[in-house]
Design an enzyme around this catalytic site. Structure first.
Site, PDB file in Angstrom:
ATOM      1  CE  LYS A 197     -45.397  29.796 -20.748  1.00 24.96           C
ATOM      2  NZ  LYS A 197     -44.587  28.800 -21.429  1.00 24.96           N
ATOM      3  NE  ARG A 207     -38.160  33.342 -21.502  1.00 20.77           N
ATOM      4  CZ  ARG A 207     -38.987  34.382 -21.447  1.00 20.77           C
ATOM      5  NH1 ARG A 207     -38.502  35.611 -21.429  1.00 20.77           N
ATOM      6  NH2 ARG A 207     -40.285  34.199 -21.435  1.00 20.77           N
ATOM      7  NE  ARG A 220     -41.330  32.617 -24.241  1.00 25.03           N
ATOM      8  CZ  ARG A 220     -40.358  32.412 -25.116  1.00 25.03           C
ATOM      9  NH1 ARG A 220     -40.487  32.855 -26.351  1.00 25.03           N
ATOM     10  NH2 ARG A 220     -39.263  31.774 -24.765  1.00 25.03           N
ATOM     11  CD  GLU A 236     -55.736  31.155 -23.712  1.00 28.57           C
ATOM     12  OE1 GLU A 236     -55.683  29.972 -24.102  1.00 28.57           O
ATOM     13  OE2 GLU A 236     -55.280  32.103 -24.369  1.00 28.57           O
ATOM     14  CE  LYS A 251     -44.264  28.534 -17.056  1.00 34.35           C
ATOM     15  NZ  LYS A 251     -43.746  28.259 -18.347  1.00 34.35           N
ATOM     16  CB  SER A 277     -37.149  29.391 -13.243  1.00 34.85           C
ATOM     17  OG  SER A 277     -37.612  30.419 -14.098  1.00 34.85           O
ATOM     18  CE1 TYR A 316     -37.141  24.097 -12.819  1.00 36.10           C
ATOM     19  CE2 TYR A 316     -38.644  25.805 -12.039  1.00 36.10           C
ATOM     20  CZ  TYR A 316     -38.055  25.104 -13.076  1.00 36.10           C
ATOM     21  OH  TYR A 316     -38.396  25.405 -14.370  1.00 36.10           O
TER      22      TYR A 316
HETATM   23  C1  PBG Z   1     -41.773  27.330 -22.735  1.00 33.89           C
HETATM   24  C2  PBG Z   1     -41.694  27.293 -21.254  1.00 33.89           C
HETATM   25  C3  PBG Z   1     -41.220  28.289 -20.414  1.00 33.89           C
HETATM   26  C4  PBG Z   1     -41.312  27.779 -19.115  1.00 33.89           C
HETATM   27  C5  PBG Z   1     -41.838  26.509 -19.206  1.00 33.89           C
HETATM   28  N1  PBG Z   1     -42.093  26.227 -20.525  1.00 33.89           N
HETATM   29  C6  PBG Z   1     -40.618  29.606 -20.731  1.00 33.89           C
HETATM   30  C7  PBG Z   1     -41.389  30.644 -21.407  1.00 33.89           C
HETATM   31  O1  PBG Z   1     -42.594  30.535 -21.656  1.00 33.89           O
HETATM   32  O2  PBG Z   1     -40.756  31.637 -21.741  1.00 33.89           O
HETATM   33  C8  PBG Z   1     -40.891  28.512 -17.876  1.00 33.89           C
HETATM   34  C9  PBG Z   1     -40.705  27.671 -16.656  1.00 33.89           C
HETATM   35  C10 PBG Z   1     -40.007  28.351 -15.523  1.00 33.89           C
HETATM   36  O3  PBG Z   1     -39.745  29.569 -15.525  1.00 33.89           O
HETATM   37  O4  PBG Z   1     -39.667  27.637 -14.582  1.00 33.89           O
HETATM   38  N2  PBG Z   1     -41.148  26.192 -23.310  1.00 33.89           N
END
Ligand code: PBG
Length: 327
Positions: A197, A207, A220, A236, A251, A277, A316
């Site tokens: 990730k 967010r 992050r 990982e 991801k 997203s 989505y």
């Molecule tokens: C963390 C989480 C995130 C997403 C899924 N799980 C956000 C992040 O790591 O900041 C993002 C998913 C997306 O952008 O569609 N709980």
């Protein structure tokens, strides 16, 4: 007359020929729909940066999931938006927290007809918006966070999740969760590890969907991966499988097709990819302006993700595309 050795165009001539020789087939069985449920609202709330996606009430969520099941979508992943947040993200693990209540609702609504996945993290539930609890110095405390993840996993399993999906990128998170589940006779609850990730700018609309702002304009990068690095993804992925992950995820998706392909070549467990997203919103925004054909681009993206090696795609677009792509 010059004659090409191989007439590559022959098999592209008709739709039936193309269908016959297609290497990659995207089907509804490949898709998982991400869904949001928000505490304390009486009507579903639209999310401006994610057109067509809403924060659900418990009631509207039940309806949505029944529709997805009817369309043949095999799974959903659930995110909770709590009415109040705190330092340690108790909304992630409290038995009466919104996500647990919603999981129980959905289990009652659809039985085993659909796989219920629970995102397992605390960023939606913490005042500071980080994926873990903080030390006094304000750093994310890896090992203290693992204890909270273990509690969240138990609460989610208890509420009816088939699969828990740790997304916080703490070291050792899969082992901690597996141990907690096994210790509570929850051996049959599976773990989908967000294994590779990245600290991506493509999570912006998400967010908004979960009302998260990272304290002090932070990010992050201290725990999610650097987009410059591919090799550590395999470290990982291997670590998560060794710790007991049943499925692994990469991801975001489209900017990391190389990582998806490398992961597929490396492991035998199912590989998921999250078309996140920002990837969704870019297509929606350009389509809204009439600059691209939205559904066609969406299909092209998801086909590419599958071609790269993903078995499962979180997207989505699941509901919109399910009727188009069929089984
Ligand atoms: C963390 C989480 C995130 C997403 C899924 N799980 C956000 C992040 O790591 O900041 C993002 C998913 C997306 O952008 O569609 N709980």
């Amino acid at each position: 007359m010059a004659f090409p050795e191989r007439r590559l165009r022959r098999l592209r001539r008709t739709p039936a020929l193309r269908r016959l020789v297609a290497e990659t087939r995207l089907g509804v069985d490949d898709l998982v729909a991400p869904l949001f449920v928000r505490e304390g609202i009486s009507e579903p709330q639209p999310i401006a940066s994610l057109p067509g996606v809403v924060q659900h009430t418990r009631e509207s969520l039940r309806k949505e999931v029944a529709e997805l099941a009817d369309l043949g979508v095999p799974g959903v992943i659930l995110f909770g938006v709590p009415a109040t947040k705190d330092e340690e993200g108790s909304g992630a693990w409290a038995p009466d927290a919104i996500v647990q209540l919603a999981l129980a609702d959905l289990r009652a609504e659809v039985g085993d007809a659909l796989v219920l996945i629970a995102d397992l993290c605390v960023d939606e539930y913490t005042t500071h918006g980080h994926c873990g609890v903080l030390t006094e110095a304000g750093e994310v405390d890896n090992d203290a966070t693992l204890q909270i993840y273990a509690r969240a996993a138990l609460a989610q399993a208890e509420a009816g999740a088939d699969i828990v999906a740790p997304s916080g990128m703490m070291d050792g998170q899969v082992a901690a969760i597996r141990a907690a589940l096994d210790g509570a006779q929850r051996e049959s609850t599976a773990i989908l590890a967000y294994a590779a990730k990245y600290a991506s700018a493509l999570y912006g609309p998400f967010r908004d969907a979960v009302d998260v702002q990272i304290a002090g304009g932070g990010d992050r990068r201290g725990y999610q991966q650097d987009p410059a690095n591919a090799r550590e993804s395999l470290a990982e992925v291997r670590a998560d499988i060794a710790e007991g992950a049943d499925l692994v995820m990469v991801k975001p998706a489209l900017a990391y097709l190389d990582v998806i392909a490398a992961t597929r070549a490396e492991v035998d467990v199912p590989v998921a990819a999250y078309h996140v997203s920002g990837e969704y919103s870019m297509i929606k925004a350009a389509a809204e302006r009439g600059w691209i054909d939205g559904p066609a681009v969406a299909l092209e993206h998801l086909t590419a993700v599958k071609r790269a090696g993903a078995d499962i795609i979180l997207t989505y677009f699941a509901k919109e595309l399910a009727p188009v792509i069929g089984r």
